[in-house]
Design an enzyme around this catalytic site. Structure first.
Site, PDB file in Angstrom:
ATOM      1  N   ARG A 174       0.811  -0.982  -0.060  1.00  0.00           N
ATOM      2  CA  ARG A 174       0.085  -0.122  -0.046  1.00  0.00           C
ATOM      3  C   ARG A 174       0.839   1.235   0.033  1.00  0.00           C
ATOM      4  NH1 ARG A 174      -1.646  -3.484   3.767  1.00  0.00           N
ATOM      5  NH2 ARG A 174      -3.839  -4.666   3.394  1.00  0.00           N
ATOM      6  N   LYS A 199      -1.344  -2.289   7.536  1.00  0.00           N
ATOM      7  CA  LYS A 199      -2.764  -2.246   8.199  1.00  0.00           C
ATOM      8  C   LYS A 199      -2.982  -3.574   9.148  1.00  0.00           C
ATOM      9  CE  LYS A 199      -7.152  -1.604   5.835  1.00  0.00           C
ATOM     10  NZ  LYS A 199      -7.850  -1.572   4.648  1.00  0.00           N
ATOM     11  N   HIS A 270      -2.890   2.348  -5.845  1.00  0.00           N
ATOM     12  CA  HIS A 270      -3.726   1.144  -5.641  1.00  0.00           C
ATOM     13  C   HIS A 270      -3.742   0.341  -7.091  1.00  0.00           C
ATOM     14  CE1 HIS A 270      -5.033  -0.360  -1.631  1.00  0.00           C
ATOM     15  NE2 HIS A 270      -6.010  -0.830  -2.434  1.00  0.00           N
ATOM     16  N   ARG A 273      -1.194  -2.225  -7.084  1.00  0.00           N
ATOM     17  CA  ARG A 273      -1.327  -3.122  -6.212  1.00  0.00           C
ATOM     18  C   ARG A 273      -2.473  -4.223  -6.632  1.00  0.00           C
ATOM     19  NH1 ARG A 273      -1.133  -4.607  -0.774  1.00  0.00           N
ATOM     20  NH2 ARG A 273      -3.301  -5.399   0.319  1.00  0.00           N
ATOM     21  N   HIS A 296      -3.561  -9.224   3.584  1.00  0.00           N
ATOM     22  CA  HIS A 296      -4.892  -9.489   4.022  1.00  0.00           C
ATOM     23  C   HIS A 296      -5.189 -10.248   5.035  1.00  0.00           C
ATOM     24  CE1 HIS A 296      -6.013  -8.481  -0.527  1.00  0.00           C
ATOM     25  NE2 HIS A 296      -5.632  -7.278   0.366  1.00  0.00           N
ATOM     26  N   TYR A 305      -9.825 -10.897  -6.297  1.00  0.00           N
ATOM     27  CA  TYR A 305      -8.816 -11.132  -7.647  1.00  0.00           C
ATOM     28  C   TYR A 305      -9.249 -12.429  -8.628  1.00  0.00           C
ATOM     29  CZ  TYR A 305      -6.732  -7.084  -5.675  1.00  0.00           C
ATOM     30  OH  TYR A 305      -6.317  -6.043  -4.820  1.00  0.00           O
TER      31      TYR A 305
END
Length: 326
Positions: A174, A199, A270, A273, A296, A305
């Protein structure tokens, strides 16, 4: 860290009131509470920003004390967020509305538990249903290469810019994570990058490719010293003033580079990403490995995805549809 200064400013602003029952005073106490609970500086700052918007909304209605906020006030605020238009004329995304309402709900939940108000006006608030959306923009490898060639690598800043693009595409980090990186977070011997406090307040290691490492090495040895980092600055990517680059700045620059590539697509960090994850999946990478690399927490987040990667689905369609060309 850049969010630390922003957070200090937000906390200072929240403490402007001396009335212990005012929204401003209690907001300051709440921010201190979650800060002590070891929330990241970025999370505390984001909560401060969200709750400041709610406080200003209440002040416009003449409501300055937390005990005077009613359930109808919160419901009206929810409607306000739904109808709100940004400068570009677009409304707030459903996910954004949900985040801002969740901050209000958490704030009043804390006030109630602490006995600072008699009841929670945001209790049982029905949150907007978040839509399941696919990424709007995915770059093909050829399009990525076109963007990579935009920076002028004959100049120090151009080398830095190329290294940033290579880094984004090779690691899928990110933009905030990229800005937080220090030089020592890159392990050239093991070809991995340590992403500290990403994150969710979690550290992780993610691989980085050989080409990206070469550009990174070129940047560190040739360009970074020219940018004259300020004394003690360990940041990997620097501004022209030798300071740590900030997320908004790098986001605007990547957006500009994509536009200059003239590939007919728009986006920012992004997009790289998304393109990183889709490229890995289409080339046979296990989705659980992609989950780890992207940081994640839930596999369901990564599985989006599988809906974007259409290689196998297109092959099946071409093989099985009765209207195919023979």
């Amino acid at each position: 860290m850049f969010f630390r200064q922003l957070l200090q400013d937000a906390l200072r602003e929240a403490k402007t009131s001396n009335d212990p029952q005012s929204l401003a005073f209690l907001l300051g106490r709440y921010l201190e509470y979650i800060k002590v609970r070891n929330y990241t500086d970025q999370t505390v700052y984001n909560r401060a920003k969200m709750l400041r918007r709610f406080k200003l909304y209440c002040h416009e209605l003449g409501i300055k004390k937390a005990r005077d906020v009613t359930r109808q006030t919160v419901l009206n605020y929810q409607s306000h967020l739904f109808h709100y238009k940004k400068q570009n004329g677009k409304g707030l995304a459903v996910g954004t509305q949900k985040q801002w309402l969740s901050a209000v709900s958490s704030f009043f939940g804390w006030l109630t538990r602490e006995g600072l108000i008699l009841y929670n006006p945001a209790s049982d608030l029905e949150m907007p249903r978040k839509e399941s959306r696919l990424p709007k923009t995915i770059l093909s490898h050829e399009e990525v290469e076109a963007v990579m060639n935009v920076p002028n690598t004959k100049k120090p800043m151009g080398i830095r810019n190329r290294a940033i693009l290579e880094f984004l595409y090779s690691t899928g980090v990110r933009r905030t994570e990229l800005c937080m990186l220090d030089v020592q977070d890159v392990d050239f011997d093991r070809s991995v990058v340590r992403v500290e406090q990403g994150k969710g307040h979690k550290d992780r290691y993610t691989p980085i490719g050989e080409r990206a490492l070469k550009w990174l090495e070129k940047y560190i040895t040739e360009a970074r010293p020219v940018l004259k980092p300020i004394v003690g600055e360990q940041a990997l990517f620097l501004t022209a003033n030798g300071e740590r680059i900030k997320p908004d700045r790098i986001g605007a620059q990547v957006h500009d580079w994509i536009k200059k590539a003239d590939i007919g697509k728009q986006g920012s960090c992004h997009v790289f990403r998304h393109s990183f994850a889709t490229s890995l999946l289409e080339n046979g990478c296990d989705i659980r490995h992609i989950q780890i690399m992207m940081g994640h927490e839930k596999l369901e987040t990564t599985q989006i995805y599988t809906h974007v990667s259409l290689t196998e689905v297109q092959a099946a369609h071409a093989k099985c549809h009765p209207a195919r060309v023979k």
